[in-house]
Design a protein around this motif. Structure first.
Motif, PDB file in Angstrom:
ATOM      1  N   GLY A 155     -18.287 -22.064   9.747  1.00 56.10           N
ATOM      2  CA  GLY A 155     -18.478 -20.962  10.679  1.00 56.10           C
ATOM      3  C   GLY A 155     -18.452 -21.446  12.121  1.00 56.10           C
ATOM      4  N   PRO A 156     -18.510 -20.531  13.089  1.00 56.76           N
ATOM      5  CA  PRO A 156     -18.304 -20.868  14.502  1.00 56.76           C
ATOM      6  C   PRO A 156     -19.408 -21.710  15.145  1.00 56.76           C
ATOM      7  CG  PRO A 156     -18.902 -18.559  14.246  1.00 56.76           C
ATOM      8  CD  PRO A 156     -18.635 -19.078  12.866  1.00 56.76           C
ATOM      9  N   GLU A 157     -20.589 -21.804  14.505  1.00 52.25           N
ATOM     10  CA  GLU A 157     -21.631 -22.665  15.056  1.00 52.25           C
ATOM     11  C   GLU A 157     -21.372 -24.145  14.784  1.00 52.25           C
ATOM     12  OE1 GLU A 157     -24.557 -21.949  16.932  1.00 52.25           O
ATOM     13  OE2 GLU A 157     -23.256 -20.217  17.243  1.00 52.25           O
ATOM     14  N   LEU A 179     -13.859 -19.095  12.141  1.00 57.10           N
ATOM     15  CA  LEU A 179     -14.001 -17.643  12.099  1.00 57.10           C
ATOM     16  C   LEU A 179     -15.455 -17.204  11.929  1.00 57.10           C
ATOM     17  CD1 LEU A 179     -11.010 -16.719   9.760  1.00 57.10           C
ATOM     18  CD2 LEU A 179     -11.117 -16.431  12.242  1.00 57.10           C
ATOM     19  N   HIS A 180     -15.771 -16.058  12.512  1.00 60.62           N
ATOM     20  CA  HIS A 180     -17.066 -15.413  12.313  1.00 60.62           C
ATOM     21  C   HIS A 180     -17.083 -14.675  10.973  1.00 60.62           C
ATOM     22  CE1 HIS A 180     -18.793 -15.917  16.408  1.00 60.62           C
ATOM     23  NE2 HIS A 180     -17.515 -15.980  16.764  1.00 60.62           N
ATOM     24  N   SER A 186     -13.367  -8.810   7.349  1.00 58.30           N
ATOM     25  CA  SER A 186     -12.250  -7.928   7.679  1.00 58.30           C
ATOM     26  C   SER A 186     -10.961  -8.403   7.014  1.00 58.30           C
ATOM     27  CB  SER A 186     -12.072  -7.864   9.199  1.00 58.30           C
ATOM     28  OG  SER A 186     -10.945  -7.088   9.550  1.00 58.30           O
ATOM     29  N   PHE A 187     -10.701  -9.706   7.046  1.00 55.20           N
ATOM     30  CA  PHE A 187      -9.489 -10.254   6.429  1.00 55.20           C
ATOM     31  C   PHE A 187      -9.502 -10.074   4.914  1.00 55.20           C
ATOM     32  CE2 PHE A 187      -8.878 -13.517  10.077  1.00 55.20           C
ATOM     33  CZ  PHE A 187      -8.321 -12.531  10.871  1.00 55.20           C
ATOM     34  N   LEU A 188     -10.669 -10.288   4.290  1.00 57.66           N
ATOM     35  CA  LEU A 188     -10.784 -10.113   2.847  1.00 57.66           C
ATOM     36  C   LEU A 188     -10.496  -8.673   2.435  1.00 57.66           C
ATOM     37  CD1 LEU A 188     -14.010 -12.228   2.288  1.00 57.66           C
ATOM     38  CD2 LEU A 188     -11.820 -12.702   1.178  1.00 57.66           C
ATOM     39  N   GLN A 189     -11.087  -7.763   3.132  1.00 58.61           N
ATOM     40  CA  GLN A 189     -10.898  -6.350   2.802  1.00 58.61           C
ATOM     41  C   GLN A 189      -9.467  -5.907   3.058  1.00 58.61           C
ATOM     42  OE1 GLN A 189     -14.032  -4.692   5.214  1.00 58.61           O
ATOM     43  NE2 GLN A 189     -15.596  -4.988   3.631  1.00 58.61           N
ATOM     44  N   ALA A 190      -8.863  -6.396   4.150  1.00 58.22           N
ATOM     45  CA  ALA A 190      -7.476  -6.045   4.446  1.00 58.22           C
ATOM     46  C   ALA A 190      -6.519  -6.598   3.385  1.00 58.22           C
ATOM     47  CB  ALA A 190      -7.083  -6.574   5.823  1.00 58.22           C
ATOM     48  N   ALA A 191      -6.884  -7.733   2.783  1.00 56.89           N
ATOM     49  CA  ALA A 191      -6.061  -8.337   1.736  1.00 56.89           C
ATOM     50  C   ALA A 191      -6.205  -7.629   0.399  1.00 56.89           C
ATOM     51  CB  ALA A 191      -6.411  -9.817   1.577  1.00 56.89           C
ATOM     52  N   GLY A 192      -7.180  -6.728   0.282  1.00 55.95           N
ATOM     53  CA  GLY A 192      -7.361  -5.972  -0.947  1.00 55.95           C
ATOM     54  C   GLY A 192      -8.472  -6.458  -1.841  1.00 55.95           C
ATOM     55  N   GLU A 260     -22.201 -25.068  10.298  1.00 50.67           N
ATOM     56  CA  GLU A 260     -22.458 -23.753   9.735  1.00 50.67           C
ATOM     57  C   GLU A 260     -21.490 -23.542   8.568  1.00 50.67           C
ATOM     58  OE1 GLU A 260     -22.484 -19.007  10.991  1.00 50.67           O
ATOM     59  OE2 GLU A 260     -21.527 -20.492  12.291  1.00 50.67           O
ATOM     60  N   ILE A 261     -22.035 -23.314   7.383  1.00 48.40           N
ATOM     61  CA  ILE A 261     -21.192 -23.125   6.201  1.00 48.40           C
ATOM     62  C   ILE A 261     -21.328 -21.684   5.717  1.00 48.40           C
ATOM     63  CG2 ILE A 261     -20.781 -23.786   3.804  1.00 48.40           C
ATOM     64  CD1 ILE A 261     -21.520 -26.598   4.496  1.00 48.40           C
ATOM     65  N   LEU A 262     -20.188 -21.035   5.542  1.00 47.14           N
ATOM     66  CA  LEU A 262     -20.122 -19.680   5.014  1.00 47.14           C
ATOM     67  C   LEU A 262     -19.648 -19.767   3.572  1.00 47.14           C
ATOM     68  CD1 LEU A 262     -18.420 -17.897   8.043  1.00 47.14           C
ATOM     69  CD2 LEU A 262     -20.872 -18.217   7.607  1.00 47.14           C
ATOM     70  N   LEU A 263     -20.452 -19.270   2.642  1.00 49.54           N
ATOM     71  CA  LEU A 263     -20.107 -19.266   1.219  1.00 49.54           C
ATOM     72  C   LEU A 263     -19.656 -17.852   0.881  1.00 49.54           C
ATOM     73  CD1 LEU A 263     -20.012 -20.808  -1.475  1.00 49.54           C
ATOM     74  CD2 LEU A 263     -22.397 -20.159  -1.832  1.00 49.54           C
TER      75      LEU A 263
END
Length: 268
Positions: A155-157, A179-180, A186-192, A260-263
């Motif tokens: 993540g961005p931190e 990425l935040h 947003s990208f996940l949802q746009a990808a379906g 910062e790790i986003l899972l």
């Protein structure tokens, strides 16, 4: 990220060069691989699954030994030397199941048929994909409907101390941008993808000096790959100025570095 912000050839060269030193410096990556595996087991694993950006095989090794094993694990990486390091490690420990295959390929050009995989798992690799939204759309394509996508990413931190120290020296990008949570969602949802969830964790690592931090980053292949990065060798005076700025974060005998790790988990 916008298109064409990362230098793909530098990414490939950096990880290829780090294949021999990666494991000795990748403690954070190993902890993150455990988190990815535990979430994968909770979500359920079956059939043919992909370890995307396998590196030296830390995540694939955990998938192979998971209680809920898939039938086939495909270990994919852009660097042939990383694939070879994973092969040497995993072939010593692999039993009769799952089957294990290796693919040297770019995550941005995946060589898999539509609706062909039962799961995609990735540990701290997708931050090197640019633009990520196109990669996520392709992952949605190759996953069977309802199959899980589980990955960790920075993540961005991450390395904000190093970024702020360099900002005292010049205006050039010395640390990769990440990425935040909102952008990822947003990208996940746009990808379906559906059932999208993101868990955020901050890890603080400590180092005796800035040089020790930068040496570890080099050992794991995490070089600055921004296309606008400084192309010449960093001068001694500028490095000293950055180090002096970083020293303001020192507490006792060490300086901190934030990761910062986003899972992320989602369903195709």
């Amino acid at each position: 990220m916008n298109a064409a912000l990362l230098d793909k050839s530098r990414i490939k060269q950096s990880f290829a060069a780090a294949s021999a030193t990666y494991d000795q410096a990748a403690a954070l990556q190993r902890r993150s691989a455990i988190d990815v595996t535990q979430l994968a087991e909770t979500e359920g694993m079956q059939g043919s699954v992909l370890d995307l950006g396998c590196g030296t095989g830390n995540l694939a090794e955990l998938l192979l030994s998971a209680e809920c094993k898939p039938d086939i694990v495909i270990a994919l990486d852009i660097a042939a030397s990383m694939i070879e390091a994973a092969r040497c490690k995993l072939n010593r420990k692999k039993g009769s199941k799952p089957a294990l295959n290796y693919v040297c390929a770019d995550a941005e050009r995946l060589p898999f048929a539509t609706d062909s995989l039962d799961g995609v798992y990735s540990n701290l690799a997708l931050q090197w994909c640019d633009p990520l939204e196109k990669v996520l759309a392709d992952l949605r394509r190759i996953l069977k409907p309802g199959s899980p996508l589980i990955f960790s990413t920075f993540g961005p931190e991450t390395l904000h101390e190093l970024k702020s120290a360099w900002a005292k020296v010049d205006d050039l990008p010395h640390v990769n941008a990440f990425l935040h949570e909102q952008e990822l969602m947003s990208f996940l949802q746009a990808a379906g993808f559906s059932a999208c969830r993101i868990q955020r964790t901050l890890h603080i690592s400590r180092y005796a000096s800035v040089i020790d931090l930068m040496r570890e980053l080099k050992q794991i292949g995490a070089h600055n790959s921004h296309l606008a990065r400084p192309k010449n060798l960093t001068g001694k005076a500028r490095m000293q100025a950055m180090s002096s700025a970083y020293e303001r974060h020192r507490y006792g005998l060490s300086i901190p570095a934030t990761f910062e790790i986003l899972l992320v988990s989602a369903r195709a």
